[in-house]
Design an enzyme around this catalytic site. Structure first.
Site, PDB file in Angstrom:
ATOM      1  N   SER A 119       0.829  -1.205   0.000  1.00  0.00           N
ATOM      2  CA  SER A 119       0.000   0.000   0.000  1.00  0.00           C
ATOM      3  C   SER A 119       0.862   1.252   0.000  1.00  0.00           C
ATOM      4  CB  SER A 119      -0.858   0.074   1.259  1.00  0.00           C
ATOM      5  OG  SER A 119      -1.663  -1.037   1.386  1.00  0.00           O
ATOM      6  N   HIS A 140      -1.974  -3.233  -6.738  1.00  0.00           N
ATOM      7  CA  HIS A 140      -2.553  -2.809  -5.459  1.00  0.00           C
ATOM      8  C   HIS A 140      -4.052  -3.022  -5.476  1.00  0.00           C
ATOM      9  CE1 HIS A 140      -3.330   0.566  -2.331  1.00  0.00           C
ATOM     10  NE2 HIS A 140      -3.126  -0.590  -1.740  1.00  0.00           N
ATOM     11  N   GLU A 152      -4.707  -0.898  -8.735  1.00  0.00           N
ATOM     12  CA  GLU A 152      -3.731   0.048  -9.268  1.00  0.00           C
ATOM     13  C   GLU A 152      -2.533  -0.759  -9.764  1.00  0.00           C
ATOM     14  OE1 GLU A 152      -4.618   3.925  -6.392  1.00  0.00           O
ATOM     15  OE2 GLU A 152      -3.197   2.419  -5.708  1.00  0.00           O
ATOM     16  N   ASN A 190      -4.534   6.294  -2.204  1.00  0.00           N
ATOM     17  CA  ASN A 190      -4.064   6.657  -0.859  1.00  0.00           C
ATOM     18  C   ASN A 190      -3.424   8.041  -0.818  1.00  0.00           C
ATOM     19  OD1 ASN A 190      -5.056   4.432   0.406  1.00  0.00           O
ATOM     20  ND2 ASN A 190      -3.164   3.250   0.269  1.00  0.00           N
TER      21      ASN A 190
HETATM   22  N1  LIG Z   1      -5.442  -4.639   4.770  1.00  0.00           N
HETATM   23  C1  LIG Z   1      -5.661  -3.721   3.830  1.00  0.00           C
HETATM   24  O1  LIG Z   1      -6.642  -2.959   3.875  1.00  0.00           O
HETATM   25  C2  LIG Z   1      -4.732  -3.623   2.649  1.00  0.00           C
HETATM   26  C3  LIG Z   1      -5.209  -3.061   1.451  1.00  0.00           C
HETATM   27  C4  LIG Z   1      -4.364  -3.017   0.340  1.00  0.00           C
HETATM   28  C5  LIG Z   1      -3.057  -3.497   0.451  1.00  0.00           C
HETATM   29  N2  LIG Z   1      -2.613  -4.019   1.635  1.00  0.00           N
HETATM   30  C6  LIG Z   1      -1.240  -4.539   1.681  1.00  0.00           C
HETATM   31  O2  LIG Z   1      -1.298  -5.964   1.512  1.00  0.00           O
HETATM   32  C7  LIG Z   1      -0.223  -6.570   2.243  1.00  0.00           C
HETATM   33  C8  LIG Z   1      -0.799  -7.573   3.223  1.00  0.00           C
HETATM   34  O3  LIG Z   1      -1.678  -6.919   4.101  1.00  0.00           O
HETATM   35  P1  LIG Z   1      -2.775  -7.725   4.961  1.00  0.00           P
HETATM   36  O4  LIG Z   1      -3.669  -6.700   5.560  1.00  0.00           O
HETATM   37  O5  LIG Z   1      -3.354  -8.844   4.150  1.00  0.00           O
HETATM   38  O6  LIG Z   1      -1.831  -8.355   6.102  1.00  0.00           O
HETATM   39  P2  LIG Z   1      -2.101  -9.607   7.058  1.00  0.00           P
HETATM   40  O7  LIG Z   1      -1.258  -9.392   8.258  1.00  0.00           O
HETATM   41  O8  LIG Z   1      -3.561  -9.860   7.211  1.00  0.00           O
HETATM   42  O9  LIG Z   1      -1.505 -10.849   6.217  1.00  0.00           O
HETATM   43  C9  LIG Z   1      -0.130 -11.058   5.954  1.00  0.00           C
HETATM   44  C10 LIG Z   1       0.086 -12.553   5.870  1.00  0.00           C
HETATM   45  O10 LIG Z   1       1.366 -12.816   5.297  1.00  0.00           O
HETATM   46  C11 LIG Z   1       1.891 -13.953   5.927  1.00  0.00           C
HETATM   47  N3  LIG Z   1       3.343 -13.956   5.683  1.00  0.00           N
HETATM   48  C12 LIG Z   1       4.296 -13.158   6.243  1.00  0.00           C
HETATM   49  N4  LIG Z   1       5.495 -13.446   5.692  1.00  0.00           N
HETATM   50  C13 LIG Z   1       5.293 -14.408   4.765  1.00  0.00           C
HETATM   51  C14 LIG Z   1       6.129 -15.121   3.849  1.00  0.00           C
HETATM   52  N5  LIG Z   1       7.444 -14.875   3.760  1.00  0.00           N
HETATM   53  N6  LIG Z   1       5.564 -16.046   3.041  1.00  0.00           N
HETATM   54  C15 LIG Z   1       4.243 -16.287   3.100  1.00  0.00           C
HETATM   55  N7  LIG Z   1       3.399 -15.656   3.939  1.00  0.00           N
HETATM   56  C16 LIG Z   1       3.921 -14.734   4.750  1.00  0.00           C
HETATM   57  C17 LIG Z   1       1.477 -13.827   7.378  1.00  0.00           C
HETATM   58  O11 LIG Z   1       1.501 -15.089   8.031  1.00  0.00           O
HETATM   59  C18 LIG Z   1       0.048 -13.259   7.239  1.00  0.00           C
HETATM   60  O12 LIG Z   1      -0.914 -14.288   7.202  1.00  0.00           O
HETATM   61  C19 LIG Z   1       0.545  -5.417   2.909  1.00  0.00           C
HETATM   62  O13 LIG Z   1       1.621  -5.059   2.085  1.00  0.00           O
HETATM   63  C20 LIG Z   1      -0.491  -4.300   2.975  1.00  0.00           C
HETATM   64  O14 LIG Z   1       0.089  -3.032   2.978  1.00  0.00           O
HETATM   65  C21 LIG Z   1      -3.428  -4.116   2.725  1.00  0.00           C
END
Ligand SMILES: NC(=O)c1ccc[n+]([C@@H]2O[C@H](COP(=O)([O-])OP(=O)(O)OC[C@H]3O[C@@H](n4cnc5c(N)ncnc54)[C@H](O)[C@@H]3O)[C@@H](O)[C@H]2O)c1
Length: 284
Positions: A119, A140, A152, A190
């Site tokens: 993000s 994204h 995106e 964002n």
């Molecule tokens: N939550 C949101 O609203 C949102 C929206 C758009 C983008 N994002 C982006 O998406 C990404 C993930 O966010 P999220 O909210 O899903 O996080 P989250 O914490 O819910 O999930 C992350 C997952 O990745 C796993 N993980 C960590 N290291 C790993 C690896 N090396 N191999 C495999 N799995 C691994 C963890 O166990 C966890 O289950 C981030 O970069 C975040 O910025 C989040």
């Protein structure tokens, strides 16, 4: 370049949603988590949401079963070797993402596209960990990924046309509405939304208005589909503060600095919907 199989690394909130979108669009998908238990939990979440689709009549039981059958999970990165596209959705930490991309480039074919769902980090900084930054792009997605259509597609200076267009075409194929943009802080949504929501929070104190009335002002006065306080609760106060800090440190604009009211809520554990309390109180 045609994507026959997609890998999703990290099956948390975003990764599980992205995997669900892919299998529903007939794409064979493999998800990688760090433990079997987390992988199983993610699979259960996808099954749950597909099941809700059956209950509401949006898909048949056969379609649900076929979609779920297209999803495999693993804890081994090597199992993603035959993926034409890998979408990374692990924790929002540059070091973790760079390390993963370095490992990934040794696993997949030379022409595979590697995408990050970051993000707020620079896609260029992630891509430069590899020796093939021309194959690295941003994809994204928005939360919840199965519901919100926007993707995106982020192009770095080093990215090739082929990689960007493959990511764009894939997003369209899975039913999303992609846009193309450059690798600038906050990309498009964002960059606009974060300072705007921070302004909304500052107005609470400046105008002595309640969160309920502020939300009414923006929904009833501007036709916003959701009020700013309800939206921040949905995003998560911690996630919003983190993204504000990243944007503020990248661009230095005062409006991007997280308002102290939000920092206080984060420190008190009032994180919005997920903690049951943010601007509003939630029962579930
Ligand atoms: N939550 C949101 O609203 C949102 C929206 C758009 C983008 N994002 C982006 O998406 C990404 C993930 O966010 P999220 O909210 O899903 O996080 P989250 O914490 O819910 O999930 C992350 C997952 O990745 C796993 N993980 C960590 N290291 C790993 C690896 N090396 N191999 C495999 N799995 C691994 C963890 O166990 C966890 O289950 C981030 O970069 C975040 O910025 C989040």
């Amino acid at each position: 370049m045609e994507v026959r199989k997609v890998g999703v690394v990290g099956l948390g909130t975003m990764g599980a949603g992205i995997a669900q979108v892919c299998v529903q669009a007939n794409v064979e998908t493999i998800g990688r988590e760090v433990t079997e238990e987390l992988a199983e939990r993610a699979r259960g979440r996808v099954a749950h949401y597909l099941g809700r689709g059956v209950e509401s009549g949006r898909l048949t039981a056969d379609e649900r079963d076929a979609a779920l059958a297209r999803l495999t999970t693993t804890t081994e990165l090597a199992d993603l070797a035959d993926c034409d596209l890998v979408i990374e959705a692990v924790v929002e930490e540059l070091g973790a993402k760079r390390e993963l991309f370095r490992e990934l480039e040794d696993v997949v074919a030379p022409d595979a596209v590697l995408a990050t769902n970051t993000s707020a980090l620079s896609v260029t900084d992630i891509a430069s960990a590899t020796e093939r930054s021309e194959r690295v792009v941003g994809m994204h997605f928005f939360n919840p990924a199965p519901v919100l259509p926007l993707v995106e597609v982020v192009r770095t200076e080093a990215a090739s046309d082929d990689a960007v267009e493959a990511a764009y075409a894939f997003a369209e194929r899975i039913g999303k509405r992609p846009i193309r943009c450059g690798d600038t802080p906050g990309f498009v949504v964002n960059r606009i939304l974060i300072p705007l929501l921070n302004d909304c929070v500052r107005v609470l104190d400046e105008a002595g208005v309640t969160p309920e009335d502020l939300d009414t002002a923006m929904t009833a006065g501007l036709n916003w589909p959701i009020g700013p306080c309800a939206l921040i609760d949905l995003i998560g106060i911690d996630v919003h503060v983190h993204a504000s800090e990243a944007l503020h440190s990248a661009l230095g604009e005062a409006r991007m600095e997280p308002p102290s009211r939000l920092v206080g809520m984060r420190d008190a554990g009032h994180l919005g919907r997920k903690s049951g309390r943010g601007f509003f109180v939630y029962d579930e």
